[in-house]
Design a protein around this motif. Sequence first.
Motif, PDB file in Angstrom:
ATOM      1  N   ALA A 125      -1.228 -28.080 -10.867  1.00 10.50           N
ATOM      2  CA  ALA A 125      -0.853 -26.665 -10.799  1.00 10.50           C
ATOM      3  C   ALA A 125      -2.039 -25.810 -11.227  1.00 10.50           C
ATOM      4  O   ALA A 125      -2.840 -26.208 -12.077  1.00 10.50           O
ATOM      5  CB  ALA A 125       0.339 -26.405 -11.704  1.00 10.50           C
ATOM      6  N   LYS A 126      -2.146 -24.625 -10.643  1.00  6.74           N
ATOM      7  CA  LYS A 126      -3.237 -23.732 -11.029  1.00  6.74           C
ATOM      8  C   LYS A 126      -2.804 -22.288 -10.854  1.00  6.74           C
ATOM      9  O   LYS A 126      -1.885 -21.976 -10.081  1.00  6.74           O
ATOM     10  CB  LYS A 126      -4.499 -24.009 -10.225  1.00  6.74           C
ATOM     11  N   THR A 127      -3.470 -21.416 -11.587  1.00 10.36           N
ATOM     12  CA  THR A 127      -3.194 -19.979 -11.516  1.00 10.36           C
ATOM     13  C   THR A 127      -4.498 -19.241 -11.261  1.00 10.36           C
ATOM     14  O   THR A 127      -5.512 -19.508 -11.917  1.00 10.36           O
ATOM     15  CB  THR A 127      -2.560 -19.471 -12.819  1.00 10.36           C
ATOM     16  N   GLU A 128      -4.468 -18.331 -10.303  1.00 12.95           N
ATOM     17  CA  GLU A 128      -5.628 -17.495  -9.999  1.00 12.95           C
ATOM     18  C   GLU A 128      -5.210 -16.041 -10.070  1.00 12.95           C
ATOM     19  O   GLU A 128      -4.093 -15.677  -9.671  1.00 12.95           O
ATOM     20  CB  GLU A 128      -6.185 -17.812  -8.610  1.00 12.95           C
ATOM     21  N   VAL A 129      -6.092 -15.181 -10.568  1.00 16.45           N
ATOM     22  CA  VAL A 129      -5.826 -13.746 -10.664  1.00 16.45           C
ATOM     23  C   VAL A 129      -6.929 -13.001  -9.914  1.00 16.45           C
ATOM     24  O   VAL A 129      -8.117 -13.209 -10.168  1.00 16.45           O
ATOM     25  CB  VAL A 129      -5.770 -13.273 -12.124  1.00 16.45           C
ATOM     26  N   ASP A 130      -6.502 -12.169  -8.986  1.00 15.82           N
ATOM     27  CA  ASP A 130      -7.443 -11.376  -8.174  1.00 15.82           C
ATOM     28  C   ASP A 130      -7.227  -9.900  -8.475  1.00 15.82           C
ATOM     29  O   ASP A 130      -6.092  -9.412  -8.451  1.00 15.82           O
ATOM     30  CB  ASP A 130      -7.203 -11.660  -6.687  1.00 15.82           C
ATOM     31  N   ARG A 131      -8.293  -9.193  -8.756  1.00 13.30           N
ATOM     32  CA  ARG A 131      -8.223  -7.761  -9.038  1.00 13.30           C
ATOM     33  C   ARG A 131      -9.052  -6.997  -8.020  1.00 13.30           C
ATOM     34  O   ARG A 131     -10.229  -7.274  -7.843  1.00 13.30           O
ATOM     35  CB  ARG A 131      -8.720  -7.466 -10.460  1.00 13.30           C
ATOM     36  N   THR A 132      -8.412  -6.045  -7.342  1.00 14.15           N
ATOM     37  CA  THR A 132      -9.076  -5.241  -6.324  1.00 14.15           C
ATOM     38  C   THR A 132      -8.725  -3.766  -6.531  1.00 14.15           C
ATOM     39  O   THR A 132      -7.692  -3.451  -7.137  1.00 14.15           O
ATOM     40  CB  THR A 132      -8.634  -5.663  -4.912  1.00 14.15           C
ATOM     41  N   PRO A 133      -9.559  -2.845  -6.038  1.00 11.77           N
ATOM     42  CA  PRO A 133      -9.194  -1.421  -6.138  1.00 11.77           C
ATOM     43  C   PRO A 133      -7.878  -1.158  -5.429  1.00 11.77           C
ATOM     44  O   PRO A 133      -7.626  -1.678  -4.345  1.00 11.77           O
ATOM     45  CB  PRO A 133     -10.365  -0.719  -5.442  1.00 11.77           C
ATOM     46  N   ARG A 134      -7.024  -0.376  -6.034  1.00  8.93           N
ATOM     47  CA  ARG A 134      -5.705  -0.092  -5.489  1.00  8.93           C
ATOM     48  C   ARG A 134      -5.723   1.134  -4.588  1.00  8.93           C
ATOM     49  O   ARG A 134      -6.656   1.958  -4.625  1.00  8.93           O
ATOM     50  CB  ARG A 134      -4.704   0.140  -6.616  1.00  8.93           C
ATOM     51  N   VAL A 135      -4.697   1.282  -3.774  1.00  5.82           N
ATOM     52  CA  VAL A 135      -4.448   2.531  -3.051  1.00  5.82           C
ATOM     53  C   VAL A 135      -4.065   3.592  -4.088  1.00  5.82           C
ATOM     54  O   VAL A 135      -3.290   3.309  -5.001  1.00  5.82           O
ATOM     55  CB  VAL A 135      -3.312   2.333  -2.025  1.00  5.82           C
ATOM     56  N   GLU A 152       0.822  -1.210   0.000  1.00  3.21           N
ATOM     57  CA  GLU A 152       0.000   0.000   0.000  1.00  3.21           C
ATOM     58  C   GLU A 152       0.856   1.260   0.000  1.00  3.21           C
ATOM     59  O   GLU A 152       0.556   2.229  -0.703  1.00  3.21           O
ATOM     60  CB  GLU A 152      -0.940  -0.012   1.212  1.00  3.21           C
ATOM     61  N   LEU A 153       1.932   1.259   0.798  1.00  8.03           N
ATOM     62  CA  LEU A 153       2.801   2.435   0.829  1.00  8.03           C
ATOM     63  C   LEU A 153       3.440   2.661  -0.538  1.00  8.03           C
ATOM     64  O   LEU A 153       3.449   3.783  -1.055  1.00  8.03           O
ATOM     65  CB  LEU A 153       3.886   2.281   1.889  1.00  8.03           C
TER      66      LEU A 153
END
Length: 428
Positions: A302-312, A249-250
């Motif tokens: 094996a697996k891949t996950e992508v997470d998208r969230t609002p950024r600082v 976050e910083l």
Amino acid sequence: MWPTNEASPQSLYEKAWSTAADNLFDIKSMGLWSRWRHRFDRSMQTTDDAVQRANEMLASIGDAYTRVLSRAEVDAEWQAGLGNIFGIGVAPAFRRNNDGRPMLDAHLSPLSELDVHGHPVLAEVVPGGPAHAAGLKPGDAIATADGVEVDSKLRLSHYLSGPDKSTVKLTVCRKGSEFEVTIVRGQLARPIVTVQMLDKGVGYLRLDDFMQRNGIRLFMDGLLELKAARALIVDLRRNPGGYSSQAVELASLFVKQGPIVVSKSRISGTKLLARFETMKVSLTEDTQVTETKTDGYFAYGAKTEVDRTPRVPYMADGRPVVVLVDRDSASSSEMAASAMQFHGCILLGDQTFGKGIGQIEENLLNGTRMVITNNRYYTADGRWLGDAQKRAYGLTPNVSVRAKTRYHQLLDDNDNQVQAAVEFLTKA
């Protein structure tokens, strides 16, 4: 006999043994782990016995950061996270190698710096705290506390800790002379964030650590206060780190878009078939993207996950930024500084601590908790900063400036690193 509402010492020790086997990143360091499982069964009568024996077991790993916290330590950690810290407000100096790194004892704990009489020296006196009000200064040595000689056998906090409003009588050594002072312990209202407008339109922000829950919000408030600043100094000296999420976050406040950090973690509970996951954190203009890849192993795909969230939000507004670092900038502070350096901020000061490992905390029994090294992190350009012990690499500053004096308050008249940062930014 232990209290009926508590687990037995043997059950607590077994839980610690199993938790380490399930979570420790460096599996090879454990050796033949089964040899520890029942070693102390007959020598534990209390919860404190179990904590002591579990820490003896964990010491065999050679990792000072993996240990069991007693119930009292868990409570103190929680209170510290809330900002409820009581004491007189001092921090000890540590002995240093020729390269400036802290020297460690046989248990991999930093050795206190001692004066010629063998008494611990103070590196810092918290501004506004009880010790500061009583006239103590960095470089002073504590000779006695309530008549007991203070030496290197126990941490300074052992002598100076105590409940709120209690007193401690100290004998203080300063430049060859001694004086006595009685100090009333109190809550340390040390600000986690320091904000100040310096000369020539340079804004200064300091973050003490990444452990208090409101630290990043207060830092953002500081940036708003410094909206008129033409350039910024971010001070991460003497910052021991904390939560990695706060480091991301910083850094996000000063990075428009691009990679921030990569971490590799042991997946919990994989005692026999140890598996790992790799997590990459990057930024777009409005999103924090976290890509997690899990290793495949026999029946586990094996697996891949992508997470998208609002950024600082990005708040640097294109202004030049200097990040101050030193030998005590460690862990999450190095994570944030490395991302900022990768994206064009200037690091000024000294080589950093070299702690590219991270810990998780797992609750055990009877109010105790285990802190365990579970992951490694890498900079945006793929560098590992080290294990903070035998392999400690750290970050190399763009501009190397050693502190002029060994003991001083940050931002005082002797703080030549801040002065160098202001000079660099006004010439930029």
